[in-house]
Design an enzyme around this catalytic site. Structure first.
Site, PDB file in Angstrom:
ATOM      1  N   LYS A   1       0.833  -1.210   0.000  1.00  0.00           N
ATOM      2  CA  LYS A   1       0.000   0.000   0.000  1.00  0.00           C
ATOM      3  C   LYS A   1       0.867   1.258   0.000  1.00  0.00           C
ATOM      4  CE  LYS A   1      -2.205  -0.978   3.899  1.00  0.00           C
ATOM      5  NZ  LYS A   1      -1.622  -2.258   4.324  1.00  0.00           N
TER       6      LYS A   1
ATOM      7  N   ARG B   1      -9.478   1.123   8.812  1.00  0.00           N
ATOM      8  CA  ARG B   1      -9.119  -0.253   9.176  1.00  0.00           C
ATOM      9  C   ARG B   1     -10.223  -0.957   9.948  1.00  0.00           C
ATOM     10  NH1 ARG B   1      -3.206   0.692   9.044  1.00  0.00           N
ATOM     11  NH2 ARG B   1      -2.042  -1.175   9.526  1.00  0.00           N
TER      12      ARG B   1
ATOM     13  N   ARG C   1      12.208  -5.946   4.403  1.00  0.00           N
ATOM     14  CA  ARG C   1      12.233  -4.572   4.905  1.00  0.00           C
ATOM     15  C   ARG C   1      13.261  -4.473   6.038  1.00  0.00           C
ATOM     16  NH1 ARG C   1       6.275  -2.259   5.077  1.00  0.00           N
ATOM     17  NH2 ARG C   1       6.072  -3.229   7.091  1.00  0.00           N
TER      18      ARG C   1
ATOM     19  N   ARG D   1      10.758  -1.026  10.786  1.00  0.00           N
ATOM     20  CA  ARG D   1      10.114  -0.218  11.811  1.00  0.00           C
ATOM     21  C   ARG D   1      10.093  -1.039  13.086  1.00  0.00           C
ATOM     22  NH1 ARG D   1       4.889   0.029   8.035  1.00  0.00           N
ATOM     23  NH2 ARG D   1       4.059  -0.864   9.950  1.00  0.00           N
TER      24      ARG D   1
ATOM     25  N   ARG E   1      -0.659  -8.436  13.688  1.00  0.00           N
ATOM     26  CA  ARG E   1      -1.281  -7.497  12.754  1.00  0.00           C
ATOM     27  C   ARG E   1      -2.146  -8.235  11.729  1.00  0.00           C
ATOM     28  NH1 ARG E   1       4.213  -5.118  11.437  1.00  0.00           N
ATOM     29  NH2 ARG E   1       3.344  -3.935   9.723  1.00  0.00           N
TER      30      ARG E   1
HETATM   31  P1  AMP Z   1       0.793   0.778   8.979  1.00  0.00           P
HETATM   32  O1  AMP Z   1       1.987   1.628   8.708  1.00  0.00           O
HETATM   33  O2  AMP Z   1      -0.410   1.179   8.185  1.00  0.00           O
HETATM   34  O3  AMP Z   1       1.090  -0.695   8.905  1.00  0.00           O
HETATM   35  O4  AMP Z   1       0.385   1.068  10.502  1.00  0.00           O
HETATM   36  C1  AMP Z   1       1.282   0.819  11.566  1.00  0.00           C
HETATM   37  C2  AMP Z   1       0.535   0.763  12.884  1.00  0.00           C
HETATM   38  O5  AMP Z   1      -0.103   2.027  13.134  1.00  0.00           O
HETATM   39  C3  AMP Z   1      -0.569  -0.253  12.960  1.00  0.00           C
HETATM   40  O6  AMP Z   1      -0.107  -1.554  13.295  1.00  0.00           O
HETATM   41  C4  AMP Z   1      -1.450   0.342  14.069  1.00  0.00           C
HETATM   42  O7  AMP Z   1      -0.861   0.156  15.336  1.00  0.00           O
HETATM   43  C5  AMP Z   1      -1.374   1.818  13.753  1.00  0.00           C
HETATM   44  N1  AMP Z   1      -2.400   2.227  12.780  1.00  0.00           N
HETATM   45  C6  AMP Z   1      -2.187   2.700  11.514  1.00  0.00           C
HETATM   46  N2  AMP Z   1      -3.337   2.987  10.903  1.00  0.00           N
HETATM   47  C7  AMP Z   1      -4.321   2.697  11.797  1.00  0.00           C
HETATM   48  C8  AMP Z   1      -5.736   2.760  11.738  1.00  0.00           C
HETATM   49  N3  AMP Z   1      -6.389   3.176  10.635  1.00  0.00           N
HETATM   50  N4  AMP Z   1      -6.432   2.379  12.848  1.00  0.00           N
HETATM   51  C9  AMP Z   1      -5.800   1.983  13.960  1.00  0.00           C
HETATM   52  N5  AMP Z   1      -4.458   1.869  14.075  1.00  0.00           N
HETATM   53  C10 AMP Z   1      -3.717   2.223  13.001  1.00  0.00           C
END
Ligand code: AMP
Length: 195
Positions: free
Chosen positions: A13, A88, A127, A134, A145
């Site tokens: 994404k 999400r 990664r 990260r 996740r």
């Molecule tokens: P991502 O970079 O999109 O994988 O997001 C990393 C982390 O940020 C996720 O594992 C959640 O802890 C938090 N996070 C990101 N987007 C959301 C969302 N829309 N709702 C809740 N937590 C989020």
């Protein structure tokens, strides 16, 4: 145009959102990046969400809805945005619809990057090996996740399918091929932005 990029962690994404931002000038609105920036800055929000991110759990709907609305109201989103990692949950998707409705806008298209889950661990490992990992890039967090994705996020596919907004592309293809498939989906929807 307002686009949602949809898929499990590691589906690509972020990569595609950045390409869309470059090619079409639609800002990438990544809640994950916003939250990581808050953690890195040590802001009150960052302190509030740091442990949740590290565990691979979702932060509250209230928090992400607030930061998305603040970000969306900046002038660079006047022509729309690419939502990456948001919504999400169903309540987040409903809040996004309400937010856009209040601004006389709507989600135009939701693009699902469909991937075989067995490759996701390999992508996250890549990664890590590339030095771009990260704090939540580890097998335990990824597994959590994925569980959360299946339970809380995957139901959104039906939500958007019922709205007639869902297009699925093969996220296993090479990056350029995925970009091309997304262009075709956008073109088919809007008649704009030639593939
Ligand atoms: P991502 O970079 O999109 O994988 O997001 C990393 C982390 O940020 C996720 O594992 C959640 O802890 C938090 N996070 C990101 N987007 C959301 C969302 N829309 N709702 C809740 N937590 C989020």
């Amino acid at each position: 145009m307002n686009l949602v990029l949809f898929g499990p962690p590691g589906a690509g994404k972020g990569t595609q959102a950045k390409i869309l931002q470059e090619k079409r000038g639609l800002p990438q609105l990544s809640t994950g990046e916003m939250l990581r920036a808050a953690v890195a800055a040590g802001s009150p929000l960052g302190k509030q969400v740091e442990a949740v991110l590290a565990r691979g759990e979702l932060v509250s709907d209230e928090i992400v809805i607030r930061i998305i609305a603040e970000r969306y109201d900046r002038p660079d989103c006047a022509d729309g945005a690419v939502f990456d990692g948001f919504p999400r949950t169903i309540p987040q998707a409903q809040a996004l619809d309400r937010m856009l409705d209040e601004r006389k806008r709507q989600i135009d298209l939701v693009i699902e990057l469909k991937v075989d889950e067995t490759i996701l661990l390999a992508r996250v490992e890549a990664r890590i090996n590339s030095g771009q990992s990260r704090t939540d890039d580890n097998p335990e967090s990824l597994e959590k996740r994925l569980v959360i994705y299946r339970r809380d996020t995957a139901p959104l596919l039906d939500f958007y399918r019922q709205q007639g907004k869902l297009e699925t592309v093969d996220g296993m293809a090479p990056v350029e091929a995925v970009t091309k498939a997304i262009s075709v989906a956008i073109f088919t929807r809007s008649g704009k932005g030639a593939a």
